[in-house]
Write a protein that holds these residues in place. Structure first.
Motif, mmCIF file in Angstrom:
data_model
loop_
_atom_site.group_PDB
_atom_site.id
_atom_site.type_symbol
_atom_site.label_atom_id
_atom_site.label_comp_id
_atom_site.label_asym_id
_atom_site.label_seq_id
_atom_site.Cartn_x
_atom_site.Cartn_y
_atom_site.Cartn_z
ATOM 1 N N ASP A 168 0.805 -1.219 0.000
ATOM 2 C CA ASP A 168 0.000 0.000 0.000
ATOM 3 C C ASP A 168 0.842 1.275 0.000
ATOM 4 O O ASP A 168 0.299 2.366 -0.021
ATOM 5 C CB ASP A 168 -0.934 0.020 1.204
ATOM 6 N N MET A 199 -3.087 -2.971 -7.658
ATOM 7 C CA MET A 199 -3.631 -1.710 -7.159
ATOM 8 C C MET A 199 -3.261 -0.525 -8.057
ATOM 9 O O MET A 199 -4.070 0.366 -8.272
ATOM 10 C CB MET A 199 -3.138 -1.434 -5.732
ATOM 11 N N ARG A 200 -2.027 -0.522 -8.560
ATOM 12 C CA ARG A 200 -1.527 0.613 -9.347
ATOM 13 C C ARG A 200 -1.844 0.479 -10.828
ATOM 14 O O ARG A 200 -1.792 1.454 -11.562
ATOM 15 C CB ARG A 200 -0.021 0.751 -9.175
ATOM 16 N N LYS A 255 9.397 1.632 -4.610
ATOM 17 C CA LYS A 255 9.832 1.218 -5.947
ATOM 18 C C LYS A 255 10.714 -0.032 -5.921
ATOM 19 O O LYS A 255 10.773 -0.770 -6.890
ATOM 20 C CB LYS A 255 10.629 2.341 -6.624
ATOM 21 N N TYR A 266 2.582 3.593 -1.991
ATOM 22 C CA TYR A 266 2.650 3.895 -3.422
ATOM 23 C C TYR A 266 4.012 4.403 -3.863
ATOM 24 O O TYR A 266 4.385 4.266 -5.029
ATOM 25 C CB TYR A 266 1.552 4.881 -3.812
ATOM 26 N N SER A 267 4.787 4.968 -2.958
ATOM 27 C CA SER A 267 6.110 5.477 -3.310
ATOM 28 C C SER A 267 7.156 4.359 -3.386
ATOM 29 O O SER A 267 8.239 4.563 -3.945
ATOM 30 C CB SER A 267 6.562 6.527 -2.295
ATOM 31 N N ARG A 289 0.022 -1.021 -12.957
ATOM 32 C CA ARG A 289 1.263 -1.022 -13.746
ATOM 33 C C ARG A 289 2.405 -1.611 -12.926
ATOM 34 O O ARG A 289 2.344 -1.658 -11.703
ATOM 35 C CB ARG A 289 1.610 0.387 -14.212
ATOM 36 N N GLU A 290 3.446 -2.021 -13.637
ATOM 37 C CA GLU A 290 4.629 -2.565 -12.977
ATOM 38 C C GLU A 290 5.546 -1.439 -12.558
ATOM 39 O O GLU A 290 6.036 -0.699 -13.389
ATOM 40 C CB GLU A 290 5.400 -3.497 -13.925
ATOM 41 N N GLU A 291 5.748 -1.291 -11.294
ATOM 42 C CA GLU A 291 6.657 -0.277 -10.773
ATOM 43 C C GLU A 291 7.590 -0.835 -9.715
ATOM 44 O O GLU A 291 8.684 -0.340 -9.555
ATOM 45 C CB GLU A 291 5.884 0.879 -10.132
ATOM 46 N N ALA A 337 0.701 -4.760 -5.309
ATOM 47 C CA ALA A 337 0.980 -3.375 -5.699
ATOM 48 C C ALA A 337 0.667 -3.151 -7.176
ATOM 49 O O ALA A 337 0.098 -2.124 -7.547
ATOM 50 C CB ALA A 337 2.438 -3.026 -5.408
ATOM 51 N N GLU A 338 0.998 -4.115 -8.019
ATOM 52 C CA GLU A 338 0.728 -3.980 -9.449
ATOM 53 C C GLU A 338 -0.762 -4.031 -9.739
ATOM 54 O O GLU A 338 -1.255 -3.305 -10.610
ATOM 55 C CB GLU A 338 1.488 -5.040 -10.234
#
Length: 100
Positions: A53, A82-83, A58, A55-56, A85-87, A79-80
């Motif tokens: 959770d 939720m977002r 990486k 979001y920052s 995208r792959e980050e 995370a992917e």
């Protein structure tokens, strides 16, 4: 560390040879965290799912902590989702990707 402790500007956190088996923190404790490095944390059973959770976040880097790979992968997948995208990268020794 108390549950309500917050490190608002912390971007990099490295834990080296901690003897904790459980680590209880919420995502609100590290709102700006970008990189989490766990080095030889043999006693630690898992990385809490709440890190997904942040979001920052990486990078999660695991060095000599193979028991944490499953929880790191679950965080990456969450995370992917939720977002959208792959980050989030999961790295091992020498910054080699563990999961793509």
């Amino acid at each position: 560390m108390e549950e309500e402790d917050t490190f608002e500007n912390l971007k990099f956190l490295e834990l080296h040879q901690v003897t904790l088996s459980r680590w209880e923190v919420g995502e609100e404790s590290f709102p700006a965290l970008e990189k989490l490095k766990l080095w030889r944390c043999h006693m630690l059973e898992e990385i809490l799912p709440s890190f997904g959770d942040i979001y920052s976040l990486k990078i999660i880097k695991l060095v000599d902590s193979p028991q944490l790979e499953d929880s790191a992968m679950k965080i990456k997948e969450y995370a992917e989702d939720m977002r959208g995208r792959e980050e989030l990268q999961i790295l091992g020794r020498n910054n080699i990707l563990i999961f793509k």
